[in-house]
Design a protein around this motif. Structure first.
Motif, PDB file in Angstrom:
ATOM      1  N   CYS A 187       0.829  -1.205   0.000  1.00  6.91           N
ATOM      2  CA  CYS A 187       0.000   0.000   0.000  1.00  6.91           C
ATOM      3  C   CYS A 187       0.869   1.264   0.000  1.00  6.91           C
ATOM      4  O   CYS A 187       0.540   2.250  -0.669  1.00  6.91           O
ATOM      5  CB  CYS A 187      -0.925  -0.005   1.212  1.00  6.91           C
ATOM      6  N   THR A 217      -4.578   2.618   6.177  1.00  5.26           N
ATOM      7  CA  THR A 217      -5.689   3.181   5.409  1.00  5.26           C
ATOM      8  C   THR A 217      -5.780   2.465   4.080  1.00  5.26           C
ATOM      9  O   THR A 217      -4.755   2.129   3.468  1.00  5.26           O
ATOM     10  CB  THR A 217      -5.499   4.694   5.157  1.00  5.26           C
ATOM     11  N   ASP A 218      -6.996   2.223   3.637  1.00  5.49           N
ATOM     12  CA  ASP A 218      -7.256   1.629   2.330  1.00  5.49           C
ATOM     13  C   ASP A 218      -6.516   0.309   2.129  1.00  5.49           C
ATOM     14  O   ASP A 218      -5.935   0.046   1.083  1.00  5.49           O
ATOM     15  CB  ASP A 218      -6.877   2.619   1.223  1.00  5.49           C
ATOM     16  N   ASN A 224     -10.865   0.189   7.885  1.00  9.12           N
ATOM     17  CA  ASN A 224     -10.603  -0.961   7.032  1.00  9.12           C
ATOM     18  C   ASN A 224     -11.521  -2.139   7.372  1.00  9.12           C
ATOM     19  O   ASN A 224     -12.071  -2.218   8.467  1.00  9.12           O
ATOM     20  CB  ASN A 224      -9.134  -1.396   7.189  1.00  9.12           C
TER      21      ASN A 224
END
Length: 351
Positions: A203, A268-269, A299
Motif C-alpha cells: 500500500c 488506510t485503504d 478498514n
C-alpha cells in the motif's frame, strides 16, 4: 524513530473481544484440543521458554524443528513443486525467488489466482516444508496454488531481509500474470507479522493491492510489550523466549525500522483482512490490538478469537476439529475476496 507502543494500546477486555454465541470459534474446546494443550504445556513449553538467544543455538533449533516437522504429515492430495528463480532477466534489479508451490492437480490447470504464504518460526526457524499441513490444506480448500517463499532468516539476515524477499515474491507473481485481485497474502506467527508488513509495504509503495490478507496468530508487537503483559497460559509459546528472539530479528539496527511497528503504521485503504487467534495464547493481545488499529482506520478486518486454542493451532488441522473448522473459515474468506476472473500462474519448477 520511537517504535514503543502508545500508552493506550492495551489488550481488549474479554467481553469486548468475545465472538457471538453459536459461532465455531466460540465453542468449548474439544477433548482432543484440551489433551494436546496439556501435553504441550508439560513437554514442549519448557523447551520453547528456554529457547536460545544466540546463533549457535538457533542453528541447532532449526535441525530439531525440521526433524519434528516430519511428524506432522500433510495431505498427499497435493503436488509440491520446488521453485528457484534467480530472476537473471531482471538484470539484478529483483531478488531471487526460492521456495515451493503447493497445489492440487486441478488447481495447476484452472487456478484463477494464488495464495502467497509466509511461514512462521520467529523469523529464525522453520521453512516451507514445516508448514505444509497448513499450505496443503489451503490449496485443497481454496483450489488456489500456494506459493511459499524460502525467505532469509535471522540472525544471519535480520529484518528487513525477510520483507525484501516477500516483496520480491509478490512482484514475481504479478510479473507472471497473476492479477493482484487474485492474490491473497497469508502467514502465521512471525509470518503473520511479515504478511501484515508486506501488505503495508504494498500500500505504501503503490504496488497493485492484493485481494486480501489472512493472519494466523500474528506476532504483531516485536517489542513484546503486549505479550509480556498478557496473563494467558499459552501451552506452546513463551513471551520471554519471543523477546529474546526478537533481538536477533532486528539485528544491530534495533527497533528503529518503522516497518517493524505494525501498530504505528497508518493503516488506510488496506485489502480485507481476516485475523484468527487462539483464545488461550499469549499473542491474543497482539491480534486484538492490530484489529483495533485496522478498524479504527476504516478498514475491513474480521477478528476470530478461537476459544481455548493455542498458538497457530491451524497447523493441527488433520487432528483438531477446531483447526479444521478454522481452515474452512479461511477458505470462505478467500472465496469472498478473490476475483472470479481466471488467471493461471506459472507453477512450473525453475531449475
Amino acid at each position: 524513530m520511537d517504535t514503543r507502543l502508545p500508552p493506550d494500546v492495551t489488550p481488549l477486555p474479554l467481553a469486548e473481544a468475545a465472538p457471538r454465541a453459536g459461532l465455531p470459534y466460540d465453542r468449548r474446546p474439544s477433548i482432543r484440543s484440551r489433551a494436546i494443550s496439556r501435553t504441550l504445556r508439560l513437554g514442549f513449553y519448557p523447551i520453547i521458554h528456554h529457547a536460545p538467544g544466540h546463533a549457535r543455538g538457533i542453528r541447532t533449533a532449526r535441525s530439531g524443528v525440521d526433524a519434528a516437522s516430519l511428524l506432522l504429515r500433510h495431505s498427499q492430495r497435493v503436488l509440491i513443486k520446488q521453485l528457484a528463480d534467480p530472476q537473471v532477466e531482471q538484470g539484478g534489479l529483483e531478488r531471487p525467488v526460492r521456495g515451493e508451490w503447493v497445489l492440487t492437480r486441478e488447481g495447476e490447470r484452472t487456478a484463477r489466482g494464488a495464495i502467497l504464504y509466509l511461514h512462521g518460526g520467529g523469523y529464525v526457524v522453520c521453512s516451507p516444508r514445516t508448514h505444509r499441513p497448513i499450505t496443503s490444506r489451503l490449496a485443497l480448500d481454496t483450489g488456489l496454488p500456494v506459493l511459499v517463499p524460502r525467505y532469509r532468516l535471522a540472525p544471519e539476515h535480520p529484518f528487513p531481509a525477510p520483507l525484501e524477499d516477500a516483496v520480491a515474491a509478490y512482484r514475481w507473481l504479478l510479473a507472471r500474470g497473476v492479477p493482484a485481485s487474485g492474490i491473497v497474502i497469508a502467514g502465521d506467527s512471525a509470518g503473520g507479522h511479515l504478511a501484515a508488513a508486506l501488505t503495508g509495504e504494498i500500500c505504501r509503495t503503490g504496488l497493485p493491492r492484493p485481494a486480501g490478507t489472512v493472519l494466523f496468530s500474528p506476532w504483531v508487537d516485536l517489542t513484546c510489550e503486549l505479550s509480556t503483559r498478557s496473563r494467558a497460559r499459552d501451552p506452546y509459546i513463551s513471551a520471554t523466549a519471543a523477546r529474546r528472539v526478537a533481538r536477533l530479528v532486528v539485528g544491530p539496527a534495533g527497533f528503529d525500522d518503522p516497518r517493524l511497528a505494525l501498530l504505528a503504521s497508518p493503516w488506510t485503504d488496506t485489502p480485507p483482512m481476516l485475523i484468527q487467534v487462539g483464545g488461550a495464547e499469549v499473542l491474543r493481545a497482539d491480534a486484538e490490538a492490530l484489529h483495533r488499529a485496522l478498524t479504527e482506520g476504516g478498514n475491513d478486518c474480521r477478528l476470530q478469537v478461537w476459544k481455548g486454542q493455542m498458538h497457530v493451532f491451524q497447523i493441527l488441522n488433520r487432528v483438531l476439529p477446531e483447526a479444521s473448522a478454522a481452515m474452512r473459515e479461511t477458505a470462505r474468506f478467500v472465496a469472498r475476496v478473490v476475483s472470479a476472473e481466471p488467471a493461471a500462474p506459472q507453477a512450473e519448477a525453475v531449475a
